[in-house]
Design a protein around this motif. Structure first.
Motif, PDB file in Angstrom:
ATOM      1  N   LEU A 141       0.815  -1.219   0.000  1.00 55.20           N
ATOM      2  CA  LEU A 141       0.000   0.000   0.000  1.00 55.20           C
ATOM      3  C   LEU A 141       0.848   1.268   0.000  1.00 55.20           C
ATOM      4  CD1 LEU A 141      -2.814  -0.921   2.565  1.00 55.20           C
ATOM      5  CD2 LEU A 141      -2.983  -0.836   0.071  1.00 55.20           C
ATOM      6  N   TYR A 142       2.099   1.156   0.423  1.00 54.28           N
ATOM      7  CA  TYR A 142       2.940   2.337   0.587  1.00 54.28           C
ATOM      8  C   TYR A 142       4.070   2.410  -0.436  1.00 54.28           C
ATOM      9  CZ  TYR A 142       0.533   1.373   4.920  1.00 54.28           C
ATOM     10  OH  TYR A 142      -0.438   1.058   5.833  1.00 54.28           O
ATOM     11  N   LEU A 143       4.157   1.414  -1.309  1.00 53.14           N
ATOM     12  CA  LEU A 143       5.182   1.404  -2.344  1.00 53.14           C
ATOM     13  C   LEU A 143       4.626   1.987  -3.642  1.00 53.14           C
ATOM     14  CD1 LEU A 143       6.623  -2.191  -1.802  1.00 53.14           C
ATOM     15  CD2 LEU A 143       7.822  -0.050  -1.351  1.00 53.14           C
ATOM     16  N   SER A 144       5.426   2.758  -4.330  1.00 50.78           N
ATOM     17  CA  SER A 144       5.020   3.244  -5.643  1.00 50.78           C
ATOM     18  C   SER A 144       5.015   2.072  -6.619  1.00 50.78           C
ATOM     19  CB  SER A 144       5.989   4.319  -6.135  1.00 50.78           C
ATOM     20  OG  SER A 144       7.279   3.762  -6.358  1.00 50.78           O
ATOM     21  N   ASP A 145       4.310   2.235  -7.735  1.00 55.34           N
ATOM     22  CA  ASP A 145       4.279   1.171  -8.739  1.00 55.34           C
ATOM     23  C   ASP A 145       5.689   0.824  -9.203  1.00 55.34           C
ATOM     24  OD1 ASP A 145       1.550   1.079  -8.572  1.00 55.34           O
ATOM     25  OD2 ASP A 145       1.196   2.256 -10.389  1.00 55.34           O
ATOM     26  N   GLY A 146       6.519   1.853  -9.389  1.00 53.96           N
ATOM     27  CA  GLY A 146       7.876   1.617  -9.862  1.00 53.96           C
ATOM     28  C   GLY A 146       8.686   0.772  -8.904  1.00 53.96           C
ATOM     29  N   ARG A 147       8.511   1.017  -7.611  1.00 55.25           N
ATOM     30  CA  ARG A 147       9.245   0.238  -6.617  1.00 55.25           C
ATOM     31  C   ARG A 147       8.753  -1.205  -6.557  1.00 55.25           C
ATOM     32  NH1 ARG A 147      14.250   1.717  -5.538  1.00 55.25           N
ATOM     33  NH2 ARG A 147      14.422   3.915  -4.948  1.00 55.25           N
ATOM     34  N   VAL A 148       7.453  -1.404  -6.727  1.00 57.10           N
ATOM     35  CA  VAL A 148       6.924  -2.772  -6.783  1.00 57.10           C
ATOM     36  C   VAL A 148       7.491  -3.487  -8.002  1.00 57.10           C
ATOM     37  CG1 VAL A 148       4.851  -4.179  -7.045  1.00 57.10           C
ATOM     38  CG2 VAL A 148       4.824  -2.202  -5.525  1.00 57.10           C
ATOM     39  N   PHE A 149       7.539  -2.777  -9.144  1.00 52.18           N
ATOM     40  CA  PHE A 149       8.117  -3.372 -10.350  1.00 52.18           C
ATOM     41  C   PHE A 149       9.577  -3.760 -10.095  1.00 52.18           C
ATOM     42  CE2 PHE A 149       5.129  -0.497 -13.003  1.00 52.18           C
ATOM     43  CZ  PHE A 149       4.079  -1.357 -12.760  1.00 52.18           C
ATOM     44  N   GLY A 150      10.322  -2.872  -9.408  1.00 51.23           N
ATOM     45  CA  GLY A 150      11.731  -3.129  -9.151  1.00 51.23           C
ATOM     46  C   GLY A 150      11.960  -4.341  -8.274  1.00 51.23           C
ATOM     47  N   LEU A 151      11.181  -4.465  -7.203  1.00 52.06           N
ATOM     48  CA  LEU A 151      11.321  -5.620  -6.315  1.00 52.06           C
ATOM     49  C   LEU A 151      10.930  -6.907  -7.037  1.00 52.06           C
ATOM     50  CD1 LEU A 151       9.906  -4.129  -2.985  1.00 52.06           C
ATOM     51  CD2 LEU A 151      12.299  -4.515  -3.606  1.00 52.06           C
ATOM     52  N   SER A 152       9.902  -6.813  -7.873  1.00 43.93           N
ATOM     53  CA  SER A 152       9.495  -7.985  -8.660  1.00 43.93           C
ATOM     54  C   SER A 152      10.582  -8.368  -9.662  1.00 43.93           C
ATOM     55  CB  SER A 152       8.180  -7.693  -9.387  1.00 43.93           C
ATOM     56  OG  SER A 152       7.139  -7.428  -8.472  1.00 43.93           O
ATOM     57  N   ASP A 153      11.212  -7.355 -10.268  1.00 42.55           N
ATOM     58  CA  ASP A 153      12.322  -7.626 -11.191  1.00 42.55           C
ATOM     59  C   ASP A 153      13.489  -8.269 -10.449  1.00 42.55           C
ATOM     60  OD1 ASP A 153      10.990  -6.675 -13.392  1.00 42.55           O
ATOM     61  OD2 ASP A 153      11.916  -4.686 -13.349  1.00 42.55           O
ATOM     62  N   ALA A 154      13.741  -7.814  -9.221  1.00 36.30           N
ATOM     63  CA  ALA A 154      14.825  -8.405  -8.412  1.00 36.30           C
ATOM     64  C   ALA A 154      14.546  -9.884  -8.147  1.00 36.30           C
ATOM     65  CB  ALA A 154      14.971  -7.647  -7.097  1.00 36.30           C
ATOM     66  N   ILE A 155      13.290 -10.208  -7.845  1.00 39.74           N
ATOM     67  CA  ILE A 155      12.913 -11.608  -7.627  1.00 39.74           C
ATOM     68  C   ILE A 155      13.150 -12.431  -8.883  1.00 39.74           C
ATOM     69  CG2 ILE A 155      10.933 -13.139  -7.255  1.00 39.74           C
ATOM     70  CD1 ILE A 155       9.829 -11.056  -5.305  1.00 39.74           C
ATOM     71  N   SER A 156      12.792 -11.881 -10.044  1.00 38.35           N
ATOM     72  CA  SER A 156      12.992 -12.595 -11.309  1.00 38.35           C
ATOM     73  C   SER A 156      14.470 -12.842 -11.574  1.00 38.35           C
ATOM     74  CB  SER A 156      12.384 -11.788 -12.467  1.00 38.35           C
ATOM     75  OG  SER A 156      10.981 -11.698 -12.344  1.00 38.35           O
TER      76      SER A 156
END
Length: 317
Positions: A141-156
């Motif tokens: 809820l507190y992360l920007s879309d870009g930061r969520v994308f970044g963490l998801s990219d890190a997982i990948s």
């Protein structure tokens, strides 16, 4: 410094090649001429190209890129918006009592950061992925879309570099059939089972008998190990299914250093009591439970399990 960074012109990184973007990312922040997206891949095409060829990338480069995608400690640009909203609505006290993130903002601490997960790599990639997934769930809820994308990219990146990259087929073919049984026994032991390798002169049954530890209902699992180069057919699966039923065991696993025929896979799926692990699935399991460098530790994993089995035999005598 933050103000100087904001005064730099913005550059659309989606217009450059992957190599050009990586060169920009790996340029020190103070030397950059532009602001650009460096906390996630600019486009899906960039991500696909990088992940497809990730085996050619060094650990140093991969970790550097992951670090760029992780949340650093401190306060991010949009964080104060939440704080001012809670303050303006008069909810700040109640929110601070119920949301740890709000308390950290009030104390000017902001994010605690996730760069520590790099210390889990390369040995414990699954734990790093689990930590990032939990972080996203707790703070989505507190992360920007870009930061969520970044963490998801890190997982990948972690998944492709450290969980999917090794093909164990040739490695496993170099060990003996008996050592393969010790290796699989160690794998189930790491999944919280007590394991007992049966005698080599057995007639029927299974190679390994596994009993669950600290579970509400005791699970008894039979494991059949097939150390072969050829395809494993349906007869092996059918035989184990019969032994599972006759012995009253919970389930059975057929594990091979090779692969299964389509009839074998189809029969196992219909039984609902027999699971299959081929060399590709073993790669994932080994990386998850032994670490990404399991092939370097293969001899020690096997020898340790041999000692444990010998110790069990002595205690039971």
């Amino acid at each position: 410094m933050a103000k100087a960074k904001k005064n730099k012109p913005y550059f659309d990184a989606s217009t450059v090649s992957l190599d050009e973007w990586l060169s920009m990312v790996f340029t020190h922040e103070h030397k950059r001429k532009f602001r650009f997206v460096d906390y996630h891949f600019p486009t899906d095409s960039h991500a696909i190209e990088y992940l497809t060829n990730i085996e050619t990338r060094s650990d140093f480069e991969v970790k550097h890129l992951i670090r760029s995608f992780l949340i650093p400690p401190g306060i991010q640009g949009h964080d104060h918006q939440f704080f001012h909203h809670w303050k303006d609505t008069g909810d700040i006290i109640n929110v601070m009592r119920s949301i740890e993130f709000a308390r950290r903002l009030f104390r000017e601490e902001g994010w605690e950061g996730m760069t520590w997960i790099l210390d889990l790599l390369p040995d414990w990639p699954q734990q790093a992925i689990d930590a990032l997934d939990a972080f996203i769930r707790a703070h989505t809820l507190y992360l920007s879309d870009g930061r969520v994308f970044g963490l998801s990219d890190a997982i990948s990146i972690i998944r492709h570099k450290y969980l999917l990259s090794i093909n164990p087929r040739d490695i496993l073919n170099e060990v003996s059939a008996r050592d393969f049984e010790f290796l699989i026994s160690a794998l189930f032991r790491n999944q919280n089972y007590q394991t007992q390798i049966t005698k080599q002169t057995r007639d029927g049954g299974a190679d390994i008998i596994c009993t669950s530890v600290n579970t509400p209902i005791r699970q008894r699992v039979l494991v059949e190990c097939k150390h072969h180069k050829g395809t494993i057919g349906v007869e092996v699966v059918r035989t184990l299914a019969g032994v599972v039923g006759e012995s009253g065991s919970t389930s059975g696993w057929v594990v091979t250093s090779s692969k299964f025929s389509l009839p074998a896979v189809d029969f196992a799926s219909k039984t609902g009591r027999v699971q299959l692990l081929d060399y590709e699935a073993l790669n994932l399991k080994f990386n998850e439970y032994f670490g990404a460098r399991w092939s370097e530790r293969l001899s020690s994993i096997i020898s340790q399990e041999q000692r444990l089995q010998a110790s069990q035999s002595t205690e039971g005598a």
